[in-house]
Design an enzyme around this catalytic site. Structure first.
Site, PDB file in Angstrom:
ATOM      1  N   ARG A  88      -9.497 -14.457  -0.772  1.00  0.00           N
ATOM      2  CA  ARG A  88      -8.613 -13.089  -0.854  1.00  0.00           C
ATOM      3  C   ARG A  88      -7.827 -12.994   0.100  1.00  0.00           C
ATOM      4  O   ARG A  88      -6.704 -12.036  -0.074  1.00  0.00           O
ATOM      5  CB  ARG A  88      -9.723 -11.953  -1.053  1.00  0.00           C
ATOM      6  CG  ARG A  88      -8.990 -10.740  -1.826  1.00  0.00           C
ATOM      7  CD  ARG A  88     -10.123  -9.883  -2.211  1.00  0.00           C
ATOM      8  NE  ARG A  88     -10.424  -9.832  -3.752  1.00  0.00           N
ATOM      9  CZ  ARG A  88      -9.697  -9.421  -4.596  1.00  0.00           C
ATOM     10  NH1 ARG A  88      -8.682  -8.642  -4.454  1.00  0.00           N
ATOM     11  NH2 ARG A  88     -10.241  -9.477  -5.813  1.00  0.00           N
ATOM     12  N   ARG A 111     -15.238  -3.504   1.867  1.00  0.00           N
ATOM     13  CA  ARG A 111     -14.047  -2.994   1.247  1.00  0.00           C
ATOM     14  C   ARG A 111     -12.744  -3.743   1.424  1.00  0.00           C
ATOM     15  O   ARG A 111     -12.170  -3.545   2.458  1.00  0.00           O
ATOM     16  CB  ARG A 111     -14.026  -1.610   1.699  1.00  0.00           C
ATOM     17  CG  ARG A 111     -13.452  -0.575   0.749  1.00  0.00           C
ATOM     18  CD  ARG A 111     -13.606   0.747   1.219  1.00  0.00           C
ATOM     19  NE  ARG A 111     -13.214   1.925   0.211  1.00  0.00           N
ATOM     20  CZ  ARG A 111     -13.406   3.160   0.380  1.00  0.00           C
ATOM     21  NH1 ARG A 111     -13.848   3.678   1.515  1.00  0.00           N
ATOM     22  NH2 ARG A 111     -13.026   4.021  -0.576  1.00  0.00           N
ATOM     23  N   PHE A 134     -12.009  -7.066   1.098  1.00  0.00           N
ATOM     24  CA  PHE A 134     -12.722  -8.346   1.216  1.00  0.00           C
ATOM     25  C   PHE A 134     -11.907  -9.332   1.685  1.00  0.00           C
ATOM     26  O   PHE A 134     -11.732 -10.464   1.067  1.00  0.00           O
ATOM     27  CB  PHE A 134     -13.145  -8.495  -0.427  1.00  0.00           C
ATOM     28  CG  PHE A 134     -14.212  -9.340  -0.921  1.00  0.00           C
ATOM     29  CD1 PHE A 134     -15.512  -9.278  -0.413  1.00  0.00           C
ATOM     30  CD2 PHE A 134     -13.788 -10.861  -1.348  1.00  0.00           C
ATOM     31  CE1 PHE A 134     -16.362 -10.285  -0.912  1.00  0.00           C
ATOM     32  CE2 PHE A 134     -14.736 -11.755  -1.592  1.00  0.00           C
ATOM     33  CZ  PHE A 134     -16.324 -11.500  -1.273  1.00  0.00           C
ATOM     34  N   THR A 193     -12.657 -12.989  -7.913  1.00  0.00           N
ATOM     35  CA  THR A 193     -11.567 -14.246  -8.117  1.00  0.00           C
ATOM     36  C   THR A 193     -12.737 -15.168  -8.446  1.00  0.00           C
ATOM     37  O   THR A 193     -12.007 -16.389  -8.720  1.00  0.00           O
ATOM     38  CB  THR A 193     -10.915 -14.482  -6.698  1.00  0.00           C
ATOM     39  OG1 THR A 193     -11.953 -14.538  -5.730  1.00  0.00           O
ATOM     40  CG2 THR A 193      -9.969 -13.345  -6.278  1.00  0.00           C
ATOM     41  N   GLU A 233     -11.236  -0.321  -3.426  1.00  0.00           N
ATOM     42  CA  GLU A 233     -10.564  -0.907  -2.126  1.00  0.00           C
ATOM     43  C   GLU A 233      -9.101  -0.759  -1.814  1.00  0.00           C
ATOM     44  O   GLU A 233      -8.852  -0.523  -0.548  1.00  0.00           O
ATOM     45  CB  GLU A 233     -10.902  -2.219  -2.470  1.00  0.00           C
ATOM     46  CG  GLU A 233     -12.269  -2.910  -2.129  1.00  0.00           C
ATOM     47  CD  GLU A 233     -12.529  -4.182  -2.769  1.00  0.00           C
ATOM     48  OE1 GLU A 233     -12.003  -4.377  -4.206  1.00  0.00           O
ATOM     49  OE2 GLU A 233     -12.933  -5.073  -1.957  1.00  0.00           O
TER      50      GLU A 233
END
Lengths: 786, 493
Positions: free
Chosen positions: A319, A351, A353, A451, A722
């Site tokens: 990410r 939060r 990520f 994802t 987030e």
């Protein structure tokens, strides 16, 4: 048109208070440690390693056993199932067995009659270690090429060629620190043994299904014999996604071995020592750009500290790469990622990520380009934004279809008076030798979906009772983010009933199975849809029943808040429910949702990992003291995109809270490990999250209006958990802009995060030095990792 | 066996809400939080850190104050129940009216969406309740000061601040609080008359005398006793270090030690004077000292802790010693009937070592009042402004006449194993013109004064650099027409 996409709503989109607000303020909201304790409850504490990396030569637990109140002492040998509490990779033992790989890694558990007795006893262990070389940080792991998984790369265009041809080229390094979650309620679980080995676990977790699986794995039970319940958490922020597991597993093991209910609540210092944090990152860039500031090629190398095991680090680092573009079109990009194994606690979800770290890199790059060209960074940002019809493909080959940033930024630039204040800041700095101000506007484009594609599914369970009251259950967990009230609003809207008729109930693995973590900002998107599906199924049956009863076609049934009318018949919701029951109509339904359109080929690094993007932007103004590094964020203006808000009060709370949490990460929150690998900032006395007075005195937050989600999400809302955290990058860069003022914006400040007073003072001194001697090279070297 | 000059202790008694509680056989280090959650079944009060830094356990502790009751916010996690004798404890459960309707503070919190996860919320409610009952409205800054000891990780604080501003206007009454106050005051005054109270279990004791003579006698009798004032540090010996303390002797009930004597040349601050009150008195004389106190701990900590305790505890990073040392403050120590007076500076011998004999206690601290020509500045540097331990705390006491530095006392915390003066820097200042070259020379000399350590609060480099820069700041601020020198005074463009 589907009911969900009509514009007029009664309950949805209303600023209702959090469903537990009255209980919160009265102290009657029940957290795990507040549940009335069953008779004979025992208390568990964990004994952790004193060494960062060592072989355990001797583990003498007799002194522990000899302490008052001790009932049992548990080690790896007492585990009936598998000694593994990991979320993915099978590399997290509940109790270290012979080898310890971070300070605080659990070696054993003590079970005692009281919490204090357990705490006293656990310190009595006599452990002999044979120390091994410890790699404590990213640089050390990069030197040794010690990774938790293979390096990974995303690539589009030809970065190398573009860099070679670039009119301008800059290289540099951005370092951002980790972050402790500091949920106010520490990790806690209570396990109650049942018949046939059954185990019921009350856990403060974002992921009850995973707790169920881990407890079953450790106890050697089928999943069906373990029930995990979570009513609410006192904060999660990602810290209770995978790392609530070892706490629950140790409590369950103690309950299994002793036959008594058992509770494990980590003291704050143990919690901070034993649980993972946000990954710190070292990010190198090599960027080429034209004379206007348009990026023509970029090469990123990201390295992160994953800690001793994989945990969720692969997805987190992926990410970070997915957000290395943030909002900008990178035509020729190469993004490499190194996932460093270190002898520190295993870092985990937090939060954003990984996204926030990736964004920090590109946002710093933009600032450097602007300084190099003598331009306002906002103009460089605008120049590089994704297009709406062209220049809109990401480095992972997803087309950005819903970009609203150009208009959003224009609006914020106006409402925050960016240009006027830029001049005012310049004027202030010209007249102020000691205090310097800075200003920064940064955007956020955050991809929404797990994802890991299969996680994008959710379930719900809705019962309608004969009095018209509704029992709502879904797979999401409530950690303060207001998920439950949002989902209840959806159900109340569907049935056209008052919100008070919908009873929100604790998340439980025996009501909705096989759930995903409440994470990735996906809670209301997915559970809202699942609950709507469940409620709609019941509503359909009731509508059909009303139609049949009145002898009219189903589409002639009128269903409003005043009741249900069909032909000459009229019912209140409760009356219809009762009559349907008597007519033997089922008033219970599950609901299920899977996110459409998404796919991801990790091997090829291509696909559409995200259903949509959430957008926002913020302007921050900062002031620093160039003698002490003290600083303030004076004003923040935010314009944020939540699509069509399910609940504006809740969403504003997420935006504001997320910003302040991000600001803490980038300013005052410092994880400080000593040379033996011990975290020395392991309590609020030394680890400083923002306090009340750190909130910017001027703080204007608006949700953008008239921009429903272009995808068919629940009532066209957007995820909000987030994305706002990353708006705080503007605060960090405003501080950096203030530092740059010391050198008259001639040299780029190397202000890494967290921007503590010390880092700010060091950056001020560094800028002064370099401004006086501009010939000095600006490119730090880093060890090659290929 | 000689006869003890003090009577046998009576049980510790206090009010929990309006219900009397009496304890005699209890662990002397039992905390109020443990008592509330494990014995009284009041689960509304939460444990967030067990070290007095997060405020989730905040309760209101009430005492008679003239003809009314005064409630102060305190952290229950590090407050021993033995210290509660003659006090009333109100928790979040006491706030709703008998009909269950929410207190205006609670109602304002709901209406302003001021809770998310809700775990910190009861603590915020109790801090705001103490502010609400204070009767005097305060602005944003005052609210911020009242809430500096309450951490929230969810909201970003805005809605809580909005609730605080709205609470005085929020409908709903707290008559029930006022109604019970008269009865509470009567009951507490009766308890206050008890000469000596205490707890005992397994040979370990908590003793709370009522007079200074008793206190002195008890300490002679128990030379190994821990002298407990506010317990904001000793509490952590128990909750974090899990130490078994043999005997605890508490100063908090001794009325004669709870006074500030306002003399012609000095303030004499007694051992039991709360930091919150000492801060007001000292801050009125030395605004910078008051500003450091404003940021010292939190309201909860200053309501429990004492100035004398902050010195007696001997920490190298306590915030009052640098100021007291720079001002040339003195302290009176008492052992039995013997008293001696020493400079605060002389009390600090080495890390963990102070000039205090067994059975001796700090009776008072004497703070000189400012004289014409004195320049006093003080700065606290920390990662976070509020409720943080200083990386460096610097205090500067100068006399400048006719452009020349006549005397200089410069003292720092965080630069050495004890709070210490920068003697070389002082020497570089005295007798020289008050000018930038002089100041720069003193800054250079300071490098020889200290060899600070690197730790989690700051590196040695930062401590050295910032400590020297503070002297420059004193100089720059002393010139006319300077721009605001504190980032705290800045406003957005």
């Amino acid at each position: 048109m589907h009911a969900a996409f009509t514009d007029v709503t009664r309950v949805v989109a209303k600023a209702l208070p959090h469903d537990s607000a009255a209980k919160h303020v009265a102290g009657t909201a029940v957290y795990v440690d507040d549940i009335p304790e069953p008779a004979g409850l025992l208390h568990v504490q964990l004994g952790g390693s004193a060494e960062a990396h060592a072989r355990v030569v001797k583990l003498d637990l007799e002194p522990v056993r000899a302490m008052p109140g001790v009932v049992a002492v548990l080690t790896a040998a007492d585990i009936p199932g598998r000694n593994d509490v990991s979320p993915v990779a099978g590399d997290d033992p509940l109790f270290a067995d012979g080898l310890v790989e971070h300070v605080g890694q659990p070696l054993f558990a003590v079970v005692a009659r009281s919490y204090r007795e357990a705490r006293m006893a656990v310190r009595q262990a006599r452990v002999e270690y044979e120390p091994l070389p410890a790699l404590l940080d990213i640089d050390a792991a990069m030197r040794e090429k010690l990774f938790i998984s293979e390096p990974y790369e995303m690539k589009r265009g030809d970065a190398e060629r573009a860099l070679g041809r670039a009119r301008n080229r800059l290289k540099g390094r951005v370092v951002v620190g980790g972050q402790e979650h500091f949920y106010l309620e520490g990790q806690v679980a209570m396990a109650i043994p049942g018949e046939d080995g059954e185990m019921t676990v009350h856990s403060s977790t974002q992921h009850p299904s995973e707790i169920q699986h881990v407890v079953a794995r450790v106890l050697g039970l089928p999943h069906a014999r373990v029930v995990v319940e979570t009513r609410r958490m006192g904060g999660g922020f990602g810290g209770k996604e995978s790392q609530a597991s070892f706490v629950a597993a140790a409590a369950a093991l103690a309950a299994r071995v002793t036959g008594h209910p058992a509770k494990l609540r980590l003291d704050r210092d143990d919690d901070m020592t034993m649980t993972g944090k946000r990954h710190d990152f070292v990010m190198d860039y090599d960027v080429g750009f034209d004379d206007d500031g348009r990026i023509t090629g970029i090469d990123f190398a990201f390295a992160s500290r994953c800690g001793r095991s994989a945990d969720l680090s692969d997805a987190i680092n992926d990410r970070a790469m997915f957000h290395a573009d943030n909002a900008y079109y990178l035509e020729n990009a190469r993004i490499r990622s190194y996932r460093c194994k270190t002898h520190t606690v295993s870092n985990t979800a937090f939060r954003g990520f990984g996204g926030p770290q990736g964004m920090c890199a590109i946002e710093r790059v933009i600032e450097e380009i602007a300084l190099h060209l003598g331009k306002d960074p906002l103009d460089v940002r605008k120049l590089n934004l994704y297009g709406t019809t062209d220049r809109n493909v990401t480095p992972y080959y997803m087309t950005v279809e819903d970009n609203i940033l150009p208009g959003l930024i224009e609006e914020l630039e106006r409402s925050a008076e960016y240009r006027r204040r830029r001049e005012a800041v310049k004027a202030f700095n010209a007249a102020s030798p000691v205090l310097k101000k800075g200003l920064a506007l940064t955007p956020v484009k955050f991809g929404i979906s797990f994802t890991t594609t299969h996680l994008n599914q959710a379930g719900a369970l809705v019962h309608v009772y004969q009095d018209g009251s509704v029992h709502l259950n879904h797979g999401g967990t409530e950690m303060g983010q207001g998920l439950n009230i949002k989902v209840a609003q959806v159900v109340a809207e569907t049935f056209a009933i008052d919100i008070g008729q919908v009873r929100i109930t604790a998340t439980s693995t025996d009501k909705v199975p096989n759930t995903s973590a409440t994470a990735a900002s996906s809670g209301s998107d997915m559970n809202g849809m699942a609950a709507q599906a469940a409620a709609t199924a019941i509503k359909q049956r009731l509508r059909d029943f009303a139609a049949v009863t009145a002898g009219v076609p189903p589409d002639h049934v009128s269903w409003t808040a005043e009741g249900i009318t069909a032909g000459d018949r009229h019912w209140t919701f409760a009356e219809l429910a009762k009559e349907a029951y008597l007519a033997r109509i089922s008033l219970s339904s599950t609901g299920y949702y899977r996110t459409p359109k998404i796919h991801w080929n990790r091997k090829a690094a291509r696909g559409r990992p995200f259903y949509y993007f959430a957008y926002g932007a913020a302007v921050s103004e900062a002031v620093i003291d160039t003698l002490t590094g003290e600083n303030r964020i004076l004003r923040v203006d935010i314009l944020h995109d939540v699509g069509r808000s399910l609940n504006p009060a809740i969403d504003l709370g997420q935006v504001e809270g997320g910003f302040i949490q991000g600001m803490g990460w980038l300013t005052t929150e410092e994880l400080w490990f000593d040379s033996s690998g011990r975290l020395r900032t392991h309590a609020p006395s030394t680890y400083k999250i923002p306090a009340c007075s750190d909130r910017p005195p001027v703080f204007n937050i608006r949700l953008i209006e008239g921009q429903p989600n272009r995808e068919e999400t629940i009532y066209r809302s957007k995820a909000v958990g987030e994305p706002p955290l990353m708006l705080a990058i503007s605060a960090w860069l405003a501080l950096a802009d203030a530092v740059a003022a010391v050198g008259d914006h001639k040299v780029a400040p190397r202000l890494d995060a967290p921007a503590t007073p010390e880092r700010i003072l060091a950056a001020v001194c560094d800028v002064r030095r370099r401004a006086a001697a501009p010939a000095e090279a600006a490119v730090p070297e880093r060890p090659a990792a290929e | 066996m000689p006869e003890s000059p003090v009577p046998a202790p009576a049980p510790v008694r206090f009010l929990l809400g309006s219900a009397p509680v009496a304890l005699a056989d209890a662990d002397p280090t039992l905390t109020l939080l443990e008592y509330l959650r494990e014995t009284a079944g009041r689960k509304g009060t939460k444990e967030g850190c067990a070290e007095g830094d997060c405020g989730a356990c905040t309760v209101a502790v009430g005492e008679p104050d003239g003809d009314r009751m005064r409630w102060r916010a305190m952290n229950a996690c590090i407050l021993f129940v033995g210290a509660l004798h003659g006090r009333q404890v109100l928790t979040v459960e006491d706030l709703p009216a008998p009909d269950g309707s929410l207190h205006p503070v609670q109602q304002a919190m709901v209406e302003n969406h001021a809770s998310q996860c809700g775990f910190c919320t009861p603590g915020f409610v109790m801090s705001l309740f103490a502010l609400y009952r204070q009767g005097r409205r305060v602005g944003r800054r005052g609210i911020g000061d009242a809430l500096a000891g309450n951490l929230c990780r969810c909201t970003g604080y805005g809605p809580i601040l909005a609730a605080a501003e709205a609470m005085w206007e929020t409908p709903g009454r707290d008559d029930h609080i006022a109604r019970q106050a008269e009865a509470a005051r009567t009951a507490l005054e009766e308890m206050a008359a008890e000469p000596l109270v205490g707890l005992a279990r397994d040979g370990r004791r908590f003793l709370a005398p009522r007079t200074a003579d008793q206190l002195a006698a008890l300490l002679l009798e128990h030379p190994d006793a821990v002298v407990l004032s506010g317990g904001t540090d000793v509490g952590l010996w128990v909750t974090k270090q899990l130490r078994q303390l043999p005997t605890i002797v508490h100063t908090g009930r001794v009325a004669e030690l709870a006074r500030i004597e306002d003399g012609p040349d000095a303030l004499i601050i007694g051992a039991a004077v709360r930091l919150s009150e000492a801060a007001t008195a000292i801050g009125a004389l030395y605004p910078d000292f008051g500003e450091v106190f404003r940021r010292y701990g939190s309201a909860q900590v200053r309501n429990a802790g004492t100035l004398c305790g902050n010195v007696a505890n001997g920490s190298p990073i306590g915030d009052s010693p640098p100021g007291l040392i720079a001002l040339g403050a003195e302290m009176t120590l008492r052992r039995g009937d013997t008293r001696r007076r020493i400079p605060v500076e002389a009390f600090f011998i080495d890390y963990g070592k102070q000039d205090r004999q067994p059975s001796e206690f700090v009776e008072s601290i004497t703070v000189p009042k400012p004289r014409p020509g004195w320049l006093f500045r003080m700065f606290k540097l920390s990662k976070r402004f509020d409720q943080d331990i200083s990386a460096v705390c610097g205090a500067f006491h100068l006399e400048v006449a006719d452009g020349t530095v006549r005397s200089a006392r410069v003292a720092y915390g965080g630069m050495a194993a004890t709070p210490r003066r920068a003697l070389r820097a002082e020497a570089a200042l005295v007798g020289r013109p008050w000018s930038e070259p002089t100041v720069r020379a003193a800054m250079a000399a300071m490098a020889e004064d200290f060899a600070p350590i690197t730790d989690m609060r700051a590196s040695a480099w930062y401590r050295q650099e910032a400590a020297a820069n503070l002297l420059l700041k004193v100089y720059l601020d002393s010139r006319d027409g300077g721009a605001p020198s504190s980032v705290l005074d800045c406003e957005a463009a």
